[in-house]
Design an enzyme around this catalytic site. Structure first.
Site, PDB file in Angstrom:
ATOM      1  N   ASP A 268       0.791  -1.255   0.204  1.00  0.00           N
ATOM      2  CA  ASP A 268       0.000  -0.015  -0.113  1.00  0.00           C
ATOM      3  C   ASP A 268       1.065   1.483  -0.121  1.00  0.00           C
ATOM      4  OD1 ASP A 268      -2.534   1.387   0.569  1.00  0.00           O
ATOM      5  OD2 ASP A 268      -1.823   1.876   2.535  1.00  0.00           O
TER       6      ASP A 268
ATOM      7  N   THR B 285      -3.092   5.529  -4.198  1.00  0.00           N
ATOM      8  CA  THR B 285      -2.050   5.977  -3.305  1.00  0.00           C
ATOM      9  C   THR B 285      -0.843   5.942  -4.091  1.00  0.00           C
ATOM     10  OG1 THR B 285      -1.829   4.201  -1.992  1.00  0.00           O
ATOM     11  CG2 THR B 285      -2.950   6.045  -0.905  1.00  0.00           C
ATOM     12  N   THR B 286      -0.609   4.888  -4.692  1.00  0.00           N
ATOM     13  CA  THR B 286       0.717   4.471  -5.645  1.00  0.00           C
ATOM     14  C   THR B 286       0.590   5.087  -6.999  1.00  0.00           C
ATOM     15  OG1 THR B 286       0.860   2.180  -4.256  1.00  0.00           O
ATOM     16  CG2 THR B 286       2.192   2.747  -6.300  1.00  0.00           C
TER      17      THR B 286
ATOM     18  N   ASP C 136      -9.214  -0.128   2.377  1.00  0.00           N
ATOM     19  CA  ASP C 136      -9.071   0.790   1.032  1.00  0.00           C
ATOM     20  C   ASP C 136     -10.394   0.262   0.135  1.00  0.00           C
ATOM     21  OD1 ASP C 136      -6.441   1.459   1.837  1.00  0.00           O
ATOM     22  OD2 ASP C 136      -5.707   0.537   0.309  1.00  0.00           O
TER      23      ASP C 136
END
Length: 535
Positions: free
Chosen positions: A66, A99-100, A392
């Site tokens: 994550d 997020t990545t 998530d």
């Protein structure tokens, strides 16, 4: 006439540091690109994991892919890298996923900007081109989005597909159908409120991930007091945060002089009387279950058992807050006015066994949306990563219920936006067109990295995908199971419009902000003054 000295004049305090123009820009680019390179191997369904080792005696081990978790854990000193770390945190708080992607896209934009600046194109020209490109990409994404919120069965299928797509890049990918159903069931119970506090996740070692399940009710990981009823129906619950441990003398730092042990017994008796009076005041509320945030000592526990009241002690603060929410009660600290206290209610409280542990199960709670997801797994690291992955998915689903539009994943949306930006660049005269081309190239890097992480030939796949989009096959993306290009509509690879839009806007804004920098000034470190007056 006095000759002017050519030596540079230092206007800063001793110890302060300044990086100017090219040096400052290079420092920013290097920091941001390094952060992007750090997390880009975790992108996509075949992304790799990272092991994060904590400092200190414990040396905690975290295994995760994550982006936000990785970036939160590392300490960065580079200011541009800090901007990207903060941006990924905001993405995590705002929409829960991507997020990545957002970090990698911002880093790729800056990688392209570095090449443009080397060609002597001014940063403001690049920014101007990027702004127009962002606008065009956002419009293209909006037009490609579909909304099935009017058709409940198709919308449910959309939610399942979004959950599967989100989980496919996580640890839970092998059980994604099972966990997608869990997540969708939990979010649909919220009836559109989006209040994830009502979904409680409990982690229990043992079994396998596939043994995880959803329980319609609320579970509290605590024990019921000694000699108290283990099962109660039609429960009135008083939730409190009060000291119930005063049946021992607690007069610290002072002395009590007595001339006989009988006097000590009198003091203890007075303490007991005081506690008995407090318990009586609590029982006047007409309750049959008392849950306290703090400890309950033996004497008050006996009094509750005698009155047939279930007493649960030391329910941690998050547990008490959530209990108050789902049972419809309020946390109380004083008990003089029972008529002003709002009690919680539920139909049944009983003890249940999960693995080797006993938990307290509340069913028929006032807030019907409440539910508990019990995660099972072989190690603590697996459980922690499963919880992050599921969180998530729950965040993305709750956002999709509020903003029901969806877009296709698998690099499809990025290629669609890149095509629109390239077309705009071809129509734009001047240097801004070069900046737009660079923006499109950065967008195309996301499917390239996804293919690279899976060990496929990214150059070939992305070229095929680009050709398919030129032929207006706008649903085409990367099929990572077979290493080919295919229709995302048939494969059911769907993503939330909200997540994709946030990735695009956050990444372009962060990259623009870093690109504007032409000076980095570091303040002088604070001097440590020796302490001549130790206390």
């Amino acid at each position: 006439m006095a000759s002017l000295s050519m030596a540079p004049v230092n206007i800063f305090r001793h110890g302060a540091d300044e990086e100017k123009a090219e040096t400052a820009r290079l420092s920013s680019f290097i920091g941001a690109i390094a952060i992007g390179d750090l997390v880009k191997s975790t992108l996509g369904p075949k992304g790799m994991d990272k092991i994060l080792l904590g400092g200190g005696k414990e040396g905690t081990v975290t295994v995760t892919n994550d982006g936000a978790t990785i970036l939160k854990a590392i300490g960065v000193d580079n200011p541009a890298a800090k901007v990207l770390v903060d941006m990924s945190k905001v993405q995590d708080d705002e929409v829960g996923d991507g997020t990545t992607s957002v970090t990698v896209l911002a880093a790729e934009l800056l990688r392209e900007a570095e090449l443009l600046i080397a060609k002597k194109i001014h940063p403001q020209t690049i920014i101007c081109g990027w702004r127009k490109a962002t606008e065009a990409a956002r419009d293209a994404l909006r037009e490609a989005a579909v909304d099935h919120s009017n058709d409940m069965s198709r919308f449910q299928e959309d939610l399942l597909n979004i959950a599967r797509t989100t989980l496919s890049s996580k640890l839970l990918t092998h059980h994604k159908d099972h966990f997608a159903k869990l997540a969708v069931s939990a979010v649909m119970r919220l009836k559109g409120s989006g209040n994830l506090e009502a979904i409680h996740i409990i982690k229990k070692l043992g079994g396998g991930l596939i043994d995880s399940y959803l329980d319609e009710g609320f579970l509290l990981d605590k024990k019921i007091g000694v000699n108290q009823p283990k099962r109660i129906e039609n429960v009135n619950i008083l939730i409190a945060n009060t000291g119930m441990d005063t049946d021992k003398i607690k007069i610290f730092g002072s002395r009590v002089r007595v001339d006989s042990t009988a006097k000590v017994a009198e003091i203890e008796l007075a303490e007991k009387e005081k506690m008995k009076e407090k318990v009586d005041r609590i029982l006047k509320h007409g309750i049959n279950c008392f849950i306290n945030r703090q400890l309950i000592y033996n004497y008050p526990e006996q009094l509750f058992a005698r009155a047939g009241v279930m007493a649960i002690e030391h329910a941690d603060f998050a547990g008490v807050e959530r209990l108050a929410l789902v049972t419809g009660g309020e946390i109380t600290s004083t008990f003089d006015h029972p008529e002003l206290v709002k009690l919680g209610h539920c139909k049944l409280i009983e003890e249940v066994m999960i693995g080797e542990d006993t938990l307290i199960h509340f069913s028929g709670v006032a807030m019907g949306e409440a539910c508990t997801i019990i995660l099972r797994g072989a190690t603590q690291q697996i459980l922690d990563e499963a919880e992050r992955s599921l969180h998530d998915a729950l965040c993305v689903l709750s956002q999709t219920v509020k903003e029901p539009r969806t877009v296709y994943g698998g690099g499809c949306s990025e290629m669609l936006m890149a095509k629109v930006v390239t077309d705009l660049a071809n129509r734009t005269p001047g240097k801004e067109a070069v900046a737009m081309e660079a923006f499109a190239k950065a967008l195309r890097m996301l499917p390239t990295i996804i293919a690279d992480n899976a060990g496929y030939d990214s150059a070939d796949l992305v070229a095929q995908l680009r050709a398919a989009h030129q032929e207006n096959k706008t649903t085409f993306g990367l099929n990572m199971y077979e290493g080919t290009v295919g229709s995302m509509a048939e494969l059911g690879i769907t993503e939330s419009f909200q997540v994709k839009r946030q990735v695009l806007l956050s990444a372009s804004e962060a990259a623009e902000m870093i690109l504007r920098v032409d000076n980095i000034i570091k303040s002088a470190p604070r001097k440590r003054v020796p302490d001549h007056h130790p206390c």
